[in-house]
Scaffold this motif. Sequence first.
Motif, mmCIF file in Angstrom:
data_model
loop_
_atom_site.group_PDB
_atom_site.id
_atom_site.type_symbol
_atom_site.label_atom_id
_atom_site.label_comp_id
_atom_site.label_asym_id
_atom_site.label_seq_id
_atom_site.Cartn_x
_atom_site.Cartn_y
_atom_site.Cartn_z
ATOM 1 N N PHE A 1 0.809 -1.216 0.000
ATOM 2 C CA PHE A 1 0.000 0.000 0.000
ATOM 3 C C PHE A 1 0.850 1.278 0.000
ATOM 4 O O PHE A 1 0.351 2.357 0.284
ATOM 5 N N ILE A 2 2.132 1.146 -0.291
ATOM 6 C CA ILE A 2 3.000 2.317 -0.438
ATOM 7 C C ILE A 2 2.597 3.039 -1.721
ATOM 8 O O ILE A 2 2.620 2.456 -2.802
ATOM 9 N N THR A 3 2.226 4.294 -1.597
ATOM 10 C CA THR A 3 1.702 5.033 -2.747
ATOM 11 C C THR A 3 2.687 6.008 -3.365
ATOM 12 O O THR A 3 2.453 6.505 -4.467
ATOM 13 N N ASP A 4 3.763 6.321 -2.670
ATOM 14 C CA ASP A 4 4.763 7.228 -3.232
ATOM 15 C C ASP A 4 6.046 7.159 -2.409
ATOM 16 O O ASP A 4 6.121 6.439 -1.418
ATOM 17 N N VAL A 5 7.045 7.894 -2.840
ATOM 18 C CA VAL A 5 8.355 7.830 -2.181
ATOM 19 C C VAL A 5 8.314 8.323 -0.742
ATOM 20 O O VAL A 5 9.084 7.851 0.100
ATOM 21 N N HIS A 6 7.420 9.247 -0.443
ATOM 22 C CA HIS A 6 7.351 9.784 0.911
ATOM 23 C C HIS A 6 6.785 8.753 1.878
ATOM 24 O O HIS A 6 7.261 8.622 3.007
ATOM 25 N N MET A 7 5.784 8.005 1.440
ATOM 26 C CA MET A 7 5.267 6.934 2.280
ATOM 27 C C MET A 7 6.316 5.845 2.469
ATOM 28 O O MET A 7 6.396 5.206 3.519
ATOM 29 N N MET A 8 7.146 5.623 1.459
ATOM 30 C CA MET A 8 8.212 4.626 1.578
ATOM 31 C C MET A 8 9.177 5.010 2.692
ATOM 32 O O MET A 8 9.713 4.142 3.403
ATOM 33 N N LYS A 9 9.413 6.295 2.882
ATOM 34 C CA LYS A 9 10.338 6.729 3.926
ATOM 35 C C LYS A 9 9.814 6.358 5.315
ATOM 36 O O LYS A 9 10.568 5.963 6.194
ATOM 37 N N PHE A 10 8.505 6.477 5.507
ATOM 38 C CA PHE A 10 7.927 6.082 6.789
ATOM 39 C C PHE A 10 7.966 4.564 6.956
ATOM 40 O O PHE A 10 8.204 4.049 8.054
ATOM 41 N N TYR A 11 7.728 3.838 5.868
ATOM 42 C CA TYR A 11 7.822 2.376 5.907
ATOM 43 C C TYR A 11 9.256 1.961 6.233
ATOM 44 O O TYR A 11 9.484 1.080 7.063
ATOM 45 N N TYR A 12 10.201 2.619 5.600
ATOM 46 C CA TYR A 12 11.629 2.337 5.840
ATOM 47 C C TYR A 12 11.962 2.581 7.316
ATOM 48 O O TYR A 12 12.663 1.789 7.949
ATOM 49 N N THR A 13 11.459 3.671 7.860
ATOM 50 C CA THR A 13 11.712 4.008 9.255
ATOM 51 C C THR A 13 11.161 2.938 10.183
ATOM 52 O O THR A 13 11.827 2.533 11.147
ATOM 53 N N ALA A 14 9.938 2.485 9.913
ATOM 54 C CA ALA A 14 9.323 1.453 10.756
ATOM 55 C C ALA A 14 10.158 0.181 10.754
ATOM 56 O O ALA A 14 10.455 -0.386 11.812
#
Length: 252
Positions: free
Chosen positions: A20-33
């Motif tokens: 459900f990652i929709t863009d690069v910015h959401m990926m950064k939060f996923y990466y952080t988690a």
Amino acid sequence: MALQKDGPDIDEKLEVLSMFITDVHMMKFYYTAVSIFLRSGVLTQETASHHIQRGLYTTSETCCCSGSISFFKLILEKAESDQHIQRIDFHRYDNWAEVNRMENAPFIVNIVDSVKSNTARIEGLEANLEAIDVSLDSIKRGLKRQMKIEATVGFLCAALNAISFGVGGSILDSSIKAMESIIDYSDLVHIQSVAEKWGEGCVKLVENGVQLATDEYADRLLRKAVKEKETLTVISATAAMINAQYLPKPDL
């Protein structure tokens, strides 16, 4: 699918979230988690790398303009530095992203729009302050009870809210540029490195955040930082709280 409590199904939840990652910015939060779960021992290096790679694949399919490609390359560099991917993987993901950009119509997205479209928008300064307070309580409660996922969720909520109130500044503000360049909001060494590239003012904000995290009046000082839209300070402070539990504090 929310990450609400510690349990054996964290792998399954991360698998679903990666889709459900929709863009690069959401990926950064996923990466952080994923990074926090790795540091806290919830995930092994191998499992964390697996989740990061899945997230990268999903994100590569969302890159439809030069701006998103640029951010994606920053994420790839961080993933390679953290040994989640090898150099050949870097080029593979990069190529997938470039191909996707050529196949899709251009669109413009920035971190302001990303936060607005992918999180419940919190209107008003007082709402932001309340949300930050709740998030900090969650971090502290999770750390105290050794509930690593609860603490991580609190951290991510604090980061999301910090960015949502901080993005309103001028695009010429170096701290805003620095925030856009941060990939892992829980990695203090990474945050410091990014801040150094954007000047002494940014470095000072990071240092203030690290010092603030251990202050007797941390909650009151964080509220002041929120009001003054010192996003880098808030992000650094919350990262320091997490790192103090799971990693030796870096020299800043």
